[in-house]
Design an enzyme around this catalytic site. Sequence first.
Site, mmCIF file in Angstrom:
data_model
loop_
_atom_site.group_PDB
_atom_site.id
_atom_site.type_symbol
_atom_site.label_atom_id
_atom_site.label_comp_id
_atom_site.label_asym_id
_atom_site.label_seq_id
_atom_site.Cartn_x
_atom_site.Cartn_y
_atom_site.Cartn_z
ATOM 1 N N HIS A 37 -8.502 37.879 -60.993
ATOM 2 C CA HIS A 37 -9.004 39.183 -60.553
ATOM 3 C C HIS A 37 -7.971 40.280 -60.801
ATOM 4 O O HIS A 37 -8.313 41.376 -61.251
ATOM 5 C CB HIS A 37 -9.375 39.144 -59.062
ATOM 6 C CG HIS A 37 -10.759 38.672 -58.804
ATOM 7 N ND1 HIS A 37 -11.119 37.352 -58.870
ATOM 8 C CD2 HIS A 37 -11.874 39.352 -58.477
ATOM 9 C CE1 HIS A 37 -12.404 37.228 -58.582
ATOM 10 N NE2 HIS A 37 -12.886 38.435 -58.345
ATOM 11 N N LYS A 102 -15.761 31.420 -49.485
ATOM 12 C CA LYS A 102 -15.875 31.014 -48.080
ATOM 13 C C LYS A 102 -15.087 32.015 -47.249
ATOM 14 O O LYS A 102 -14.098 32.586 -47.708
ATOM 15 C CB LYS A 102 -15.382 29.582 -47.858
ATOM 16 C CG LYS A 102 -13.905 29.377 -48.091
ATOM 17 C CD LYS A 102 -13.511 27.935 -47.815
ATOM 18 C CE LYS A 102 -12.003 27.774 -48.047
ATOM 19 N NZ LYS A 102 -11.565 26.409 -47.836
#
Length: 187
Positions: A37, A102
């Site tokens: 990212h 998550k």
Amino acid sequence: MEKYINTPLTEEVVRGLKAGDRVLITGEIYTARDAAHKRLIELLDQGGELPFPIEGSVIYYVGPTPPKPGQAVGSAGPTTSYRMDSYAPRLLDLGLKGMIGKGERNQEVKDAIKRNNGVYFAAIGGAGALISRAIYEAEIVAYEDLGAEAIRRLKVKDFPCIVVIDNEGNNLYELGQWEYLNTVKKD
């Protein structure tokens, strides 16, 4: 009831997903964790193009283990999503529709999900070996030097997850706590 959806995600499909829905995804999804990212955002800052089509895409926050013979990937359990929170809003603004991970997301990500008609899914932590059964092909598309954290294009069939934050900002983690606290029999 489970909902079957295909990628790339469309506006209509995302609008039909609600917090708490169990979903089975079929199509292509991309993997990326924090190091990838960071590189994606640096690439954008330099005026470059992303190494995969972002419009309607789903990014799975995972670094799969090496595959055994006959497998596309090894264990492929989700990583904690908050590590991508500083990057996700920009990708959502560019057309990313879904994220799988998550844990909770920060308010900036929640706002970007609402603003861009996106969705945040959770995959079951600790079930990486089972999840990997839904992945039938994997190909590195960028940052091979990152090893397990390289960006991969995964082809999936009936990839299991749950809608945590829907496009209206409903959050299963908050709704679930509220429902539990308000329905538990008090002694």
